[in-house]
Every structure is written in structure tokens, then in C-alpha cells.
Design a protein around this motif. Sequence first.
Motif, short mmCIF file in Angstrom:
data_model
loop_
_atom_site.label_atom_id
_atom_site.label_comp_id
_atom_site.label_asym_id
_atom_site.label_seq_id
_atom_site.Cartn_x
_atom_site.Cartn_y
_atom_site.Cartn_z
N TRP A 243 5.49 -7.02 1.46
CA TRP A 243 5.20 -5.65 1.88
C TRP A 243 6.40 -4.70 1.82
O TRP A 243 6.79 -4.12 2.85
N GLY A 245 6.42 -1.82 0.72
CA GLY A 245 5.98 -0.46 1.09
C GLY A 245 5.42 -0.42 2.51
O GLY A 245 4.86 0.58 2.94
N GLU A 249 1.70 0.65 2.34
CA GLU A 249 1.25 -0.21 1.25
C GLU A 249 0.04 -1.05 1.70
O GLU A 249 -0.95 -1.16 0.97
N ARG A 327 10.12 1.79 -6.19
CA ARG A 327 9.89 0.56 -5.41
C ARG A 327 10.83 -0.54 -5.85
O ARG A 327 11.44 -1.23 -5.05
#
Length: 356
Positions: A243, A245, A249, A327
Motif C-alpha cells: 500500500w 498509496g 489507494e 509512485r
Amino acid sequence: MSYHLASTDRPQAVAATEPSPAEFAFRSIVGQSRPLRDAIELAHKVAARRMTTVLLVGETGTGKELFARGIHYAGPTPGEPFVAVNCAAIPESLLESELFGHERGAFTDARGRKRGLLELAGAGTLFLDEVGELPPNLQPKLLRVLEERRVRRLGGVEEIEIGCRVIAGTNEPLEDAVADGRFRDDLFYRLNVFRLVLPPLRAREGDMEILAQHFLTQVAQEQGIEPKRIAPEAMAILRAHPWPGNVRELKNVIERAAILSEGDEIREEHIRVQDRRPLPPHVPDLPAAGAGEIHVLERGRSLAEIEREAIALTLRFTRGNRSAAARILGISRPTLLRKLRRYGIEAGIAAEERGP
Ligand SMILES: Nc1ncnc2c1ncn2[C@@H]1O[C@H](COP(=O)(O)OP(=O)(O)OP(=O)(O)O)[C@@H](O)[C@H]1O
Ligand SMILES: [Mg+2]
């Protein structure tokens, strides 16, 4: 012109929100893990002390804006405005007059007088997200406002009193920005009075499951159906994912899965999580040998040159998708955009994403 002043999920031009919807206070922050509960408790304490500056530190999607709103609405002046500004998302030339305001004729386009966001926040809260991206020439000005609680609009002489609390957000350690000479240490110390660290989702034991259920329930309510169940194999994928994000996310993954699954169960094939490996073992379309590597020459190279090359290569790898590149590089999208501008990389990227 439309640009992203606020870092909320819904784009809006200027985020001077209406006071006090209860959903913005801490009760909208879901999770039971110790680190999250500790953070909420600290936030509660500092909320009461209206003039204390707060520094929210956390990876992207950890809930910095949610906490900033919580602190505002749990504080003594919830009826005053909450204003959110993303320092990385506004062109430098506009940011100054957005924050500090200007008088008529202060610069060529200044047709009328404009109050700055510091003024517009009244006795409420100004949330300065990605504060590490505040341009160097604005840093002493912000410091002055925080110390003297006064502001002079651009081109103005009048000193206007500032009554808002400032909450700053950052997803990079500001100490790094100070060490790089990008951020003034005096401003850093001034902002770092009350530091609240928001843990990444992977450090909040049990919260992923609770949040996944929470977002499923939300989707179900919107659609007027029963919440779907998550099959064990699907849950295993969610548990294994790091995870990067964070909660944002997870929310996106769950919403998407809920749409894809037609029955009452979320299964493996409905879960799509980003693979975080920076480069897969085989990338057929990358240009010929060596082009995917970064070279440090014998005479050495500046970090800026290397950074520029790393960004260009990553963008090539993501075929111009900037969100994906950000990212992989471990920086926020606005930070990436700023670096693209700084290094003049914009041109020559074939596939531009159609992101929000
Ligand atoms: N604990 C939580 N409970 C419920 N929703 C959450 C929680 N944390 C974050 N969210 C949701 O996740 C999304 C991202 O949160 P937020 O915008 O506050 O993160 P952020 O730290 O400001 O991210 P960025 O650094 O990218 O600006 C929002 O939709 C928010 O409502
Ligand atoms: Mg944010």
C-alpha cells in the motif's frame, strides 16, 4: 484558468469550504490500530490550542488532510473557514498572491484588490499541504506571518492581522529539504512546533481490513445494496500488498473491485493492485542497452543531473504516465510535476496520461 488549489479528492478551484459538516471531524477517521488511535488522541489535544502550528508528516494518502480538517472542526472555531492549499500544485507566480493577496496594480494583471488565503481563513485554519515545496522566496514571508501574525498584501502598505491557525503537511521529511538547502531551517523550526506523524497503512495492524469493509459499506450504501463480502483469496492479496498509496489507494482498489464484481463477493480477479517493483525483469520497449541505467561518470555528476535522468527514465518506463512514475519514484505527483518543470522534461513524452 483552472488549477488544483486543494488536495482534496474532488478538484476544486479554491477550497474555502463551508463550516462544520460533522463528517469532517475525527469520527470520519476509520481504524483501530494503536498508532492511528495515538495520532487521533494527539490531534485532539492540539485541536484545543488554536494558535499552535501543527506539522502533519505522512506518506501520500495517509490522511493528512483528513487530520487537518479534524483538528479544525474539533477546535474552538469550527464555524470559521478551513482553507486547503497545495503548495506544489500552484505555479510559483500565482502562489504568492494567492497566499498573501495583492492590491490593485501590484503587478500587470492585478486589476483589483484580492485578499490572500491567509486573510480569507479568518479565525479558522489554513492547511498548507506539501509545504516542503514552498518556493524559497516565499519562505521568509511565511515565517514573518507566523512570527508577527501580520501580512502585507503584494503592493500594499497596510498591515493586516492574521488570525488563523496554520497546519502544514508534508510527505517528505522536511529535514531532508533543509539539508538540501531547499527549505529554510528557521521556518522548519517554526512549523515543527507540534509534529504529528501519520503512520503508513502497512504499519497499522488490522486497519486495512476495517477500512476495506468501511469502503465496501460506503459503496453499497451509495448503490442501495448489501455490502459485498471479500473472499479469503482476495483478502490474501490485499494483505500482501504494501500500500504505497496508503488509504487512498485502498479506497480506489476497493471501489473498483466492488464495481467489477457482479455477485455479492469480491474475488481475486476483482482486485488490481499496482506492482511496485521499479523495473520488471524484462521491458521489451526500453531503448537499447544501457539506456535504462544511470551512469555516474568518472568526473562525477551532480545529483540534479542524476535526478533528471532518473525521472526521464522512469517516465519512459511508465510510457509517460506521471502518476505511476511518481509512485515508483516515491514522490507525490505535484512534486514530480514541479521537477518536470524545473528540468524541462515535459517535451518529448509521447503518451500523456489522462489522469484527473
Ligand atoms: N483513516 C481513514 N479513514 C477513512 N478514510 C481515510 C482515512 N485516511 C485517509 N482516508 C481517505 O483517503 C483519502 C486520502 O486522504 P487524504 O487526502 O487526507 O491524504 P493525504 O495524506 O492528504 O494525501 P496526499 O499526501 O496525497 O495529499 C481521502 O479520500 C480520505 O478521506
Ligand atoms: Mg493531501
